[in-house]
Design an enzyme around this catalytic site. Structure first.
Site, PDB file in Angstrom:
ATOM      1  N   HIS A  47      82.725 152.581  41.854  1.00  0.00           N
ATOM      2  CA  HIS A  47      81.816 151.968  42.842  1.00  0.00           C
ATOM      3  C   HIS A  47      80.733 152.929  43.321  1.00  0.00           C
ATOM      4  O   HIS A  47      79.803 152.494  44.001  1.00  0.00           O
ATOM      5  CB  HIS A  47      82.604 151.462  44.057  1.00  0.00           C
ATOM      6  CG  HIS A  47      83.528 150.325  43.760  1.00  0.00           C
ATOM      7  ND1 HIS A  47      83.083 149.125  43.237  1.00  0.00           N
ATOM      8  CD2 HIS A  47      84.875 150.188  43.915  1.00  0.00           C
ATOM      9  CE1 HIS A  47      84.126 148.312  43.090  1.00  0.00           C
ATOM     10  NE2 HIS A  47      85.219 148.922  43.478  1.00  0.00           N
TER      11      HIS A  47
ATOM     12  N   ASP B  68      94.393 147.025  38.961  1.00  0.00           N
ATOM     13  CA  ASP B  68      94.449 146.012  40.016  1.00  0.00           C
ATOM     14  C   ASP B  68      94.267 144.594  39.472  1.00  0.00           C
ATOM     15  O   ASP B  68      94.174 143.636  40.250  1.00  0.00           O
ATOM     16  CB  ASP B  68      93.479 146.330  41.163  1.00  0.00           C
ATOM     17  CG  ASP B  68      92.143 146.880  40.714  1.00  0.00           C
ATOM     18  OD1 ASP B  68      91.840 146.820  39.507  1.00  0.00           O
ATOM     19  OD2 ASP B  68      91.389 147.379  41.585  1.00  0.00           O
TER      20      ASP B  68
HETATM   21  C1  SP5 Z   1      88.361 151.348  43.048  1.00  0.00           C
HETATM   22  C2  SP5 Z   1      88.685 150.052  43.715  1.00  0.00           C
HETATM   23  O1  SP5 Z   1      89.514 149.290  43.210  1.00  0.00           O
HETATM   24  N1  SP5 Z   1      88.088 149.790  44.876  1.00  0.00           N
HETATM   25  C3  SP5 Z   1      88.337 148.576  45.579  1.00  0.00           C
HETATM   26  C4  SP5 Z   1      87.742 148.564  46.952  1.00  0.00           C
HETATM   27  C5  SP5 Z   1      88.132 147.315  47.685  1.00  0.00           C
HETATM   28  N2  SP5 Z   1      87.745 147.404  49.060  1.00  0.00           N
HETATM   29  C6  SP5 Z   1      87.963 146.189  49.828  1.00  0.00           C
HETATM   30  C7  SP5 Z   1      89.422 146.022  50.074  1.00  0.00           C
HETATM   31  C8  SP5 Z   1      89.790 144.889  50.984  1.00  0.00           C
HETATM   32  C9  SP5 Z   1      91.121 145.218  51.570  1.00  0.00           C
HETATM   33  N3  SP5 Z   1      91.809 144.099  52.046  1.00  0.00           N
HETATM   34  C10 SP5 Z   1      92.775 144.448  53.068  1.00  0.00           C
HETATM   35  C11 SP5 Z   1      93.775 143.363  53.240  1.00  0.00           C
HETATM   36  C12 SP5 Z   1      94.629 143.660  54.410  1.00  0.00           C
HETATM   37  N4  SP5 Z   1      95.734 142.766  54.482  1.00  0.00           N
HETATM   38 ZN    ZN Z   2      89.410 147.802  41.853  1.00  0.00          ZN
END
Ligand code: SP5
Ligand code: ZN
Length: 353
Positions: free
Chosen positions: A169, A294
């Site tokens: 990212h 993921d």
């Molecule tokens: C490298 C990579 O996979 N980066 C991903 C970044 C995602 N960031 C947003 C994550 C949203 C988190 N959601 C939290 C849910 C809480 N229950």
């Molecule tokens: Zn990711």
């Protein structure tokens, strides 16, 4: 497969990230790397060693991908954050004010003297905590990517940069999505500089590799491809659509496969096959795979339905390209399963290679 492992990764360990108005526990934790390291060791998937890259060589490689003022910011961000208020030493740095794009008239050319405002100039989200060890960890991680590229240039069929923080990212002058330095882009550029005329980057993380796309968007010598959750509903939201095909000299050298939440193995593999054909059609002589796990059905922040048993065949399909390949560790937040999933893919690659 040789694994380059980041000895400083645990110095980057965020406490909390901002999510929908709350601070929630960080998903991107040191144990992710430990599970991968241990599973690769358990199955004896090649040697593991720290990167041996001199500071000057690393700085030159970082400067090939990232802007000078951004690197300067990153190197000083923590000290500047603490200088702003000594109490900040107990808190991770997160931005809370942003300049928005040029069209909204805020200026991006003046770097604020206020350290908290500077975070907003260089970060695109408030979910990426920066702390005392971030720069050291990110630098050592980039060294892993560079050393992996060097190993492949020296004749290894493949190498794995096992590092965190992740990288895909991060753009020329920005961070976010848990990423600070774009390890995959650093590896791809090192492969170019080492003599590979055409390098393909095939990003299989659940999230669009916006940083990598942006870095190479106007270039025809690096093909960037990404399979990911549709940005209409999925992070990073503001890039990753199918109509982003490159610009200028790079027109036609970026492709995206946005896929809906709930995408399972068959549809994901069909998209992968298209991407593999694009790599072959491009005439790539080397491949970089930003490897996020993921896509796994059990991932807590993602929406695809891949199973652990799917990953060996995915690795084999990547190996069938027959290209020298660098993998960089990206996402994957089902911590207890990320080691098995990563090892499944890399072992599948190695057995087919
Ligand atoms: C490298 C990579 O996979 N980066 C991903 C970044 C995602 N960031 C947003 C994550 C949203 C988190 N959601 C939290 C849910 C809480 N229950
Ligand atoms: Zn990711």
């Amino acid at each position: 497969m040789l694994t380059l492992i980041n000895p400083h990764h645990a110095e980057h360990a965020g406490r909390q990230e901002m999510f929908r108005g709350r601070l929630v526990d960080c998903h991107e934790v040191p144990d992710r790397l430990h599970y991968v390291r241990d599973e690769l060791q358990r199955r004896a998937i090649g040697p593991q060693r720290p990167p041996e890259v001199g500071d000057a060589v690393l700085d030159a490689a970082l400067a090939r991908v990232h802007e000078p003022r951004y690197l300067h910011f990153l190197a000083n961000a923590w000290d500047d954050w603490v200088a702003l208020d000594p109490a900040n030493a107990q808190r991770d740095a997160l931005p809370s004010v942003w300049p928005l794009p040029q069209a909204h008239a805020f200026r991006h050319d003046r770097v604020p003297l206020n350290a908290a405002a500077r975070l907003g100039l260089f970060a695109f989200d408030s979910g990426t905590p920066l702390m005392a060890g971030t720069w050291r960890a990110a630098r050592a991680g980039a060294a892993c990517a560079l050393a992996a590229a060097q190993a492949v240039l020296a004749g290894e069929r493949s190498a794995f940069a096992l590092t965190r923080p992740p990288g895909h990212h991060a753009g020329p002058g920005f961070y976010g999505g848990y990423c600070f330095l774009n390890n995959a882009a650093i590896a791809a550029q090192a492969l170019r500089d080492g003599g590979h005329a055409r390098v393909a980057v095939l990003d299989v993380d659940y999230h669009h590799g916006n940083g990598t796309q942006t870095i190479f968007y106007e270039r025809a010598d690096v093909l960037t491809l990404s399979l990911h959750g549709d940005p209409h509903t999925e992070y990073p939201f503001f890039l990753g659509h199918a109509d982003e095909t490159g610009a200028g000299a790079g027109e036609g050298f970026n492709r995206n496969w946005p896929l809906p939440r709930g995408t399972g193995t068959a549809a994901w593999r069909a998209a992968l096959d298209e991407a593999l054909q694009a790599v072959a059609g491009f005439g790539a002589t080397a491949l970089v795979v930003p490897l996020g796990l993921d896509t796994y059905e059990g991932d807590p922040i993602s929406g695809f339905e891949l199973r652990s048993g799917d990953y060996p065949a995915i690795g084999a399909a990547l190996a069938a390209l027959g290209l020298p390949t660098v993998f960089t560790f990206e996402g994957g937040y089902a911590v207890a399963e990320v080691g098995v999933n990563a090892a499944n893919l890399l072992e599948g690659f190695e057995r087919a290679a």
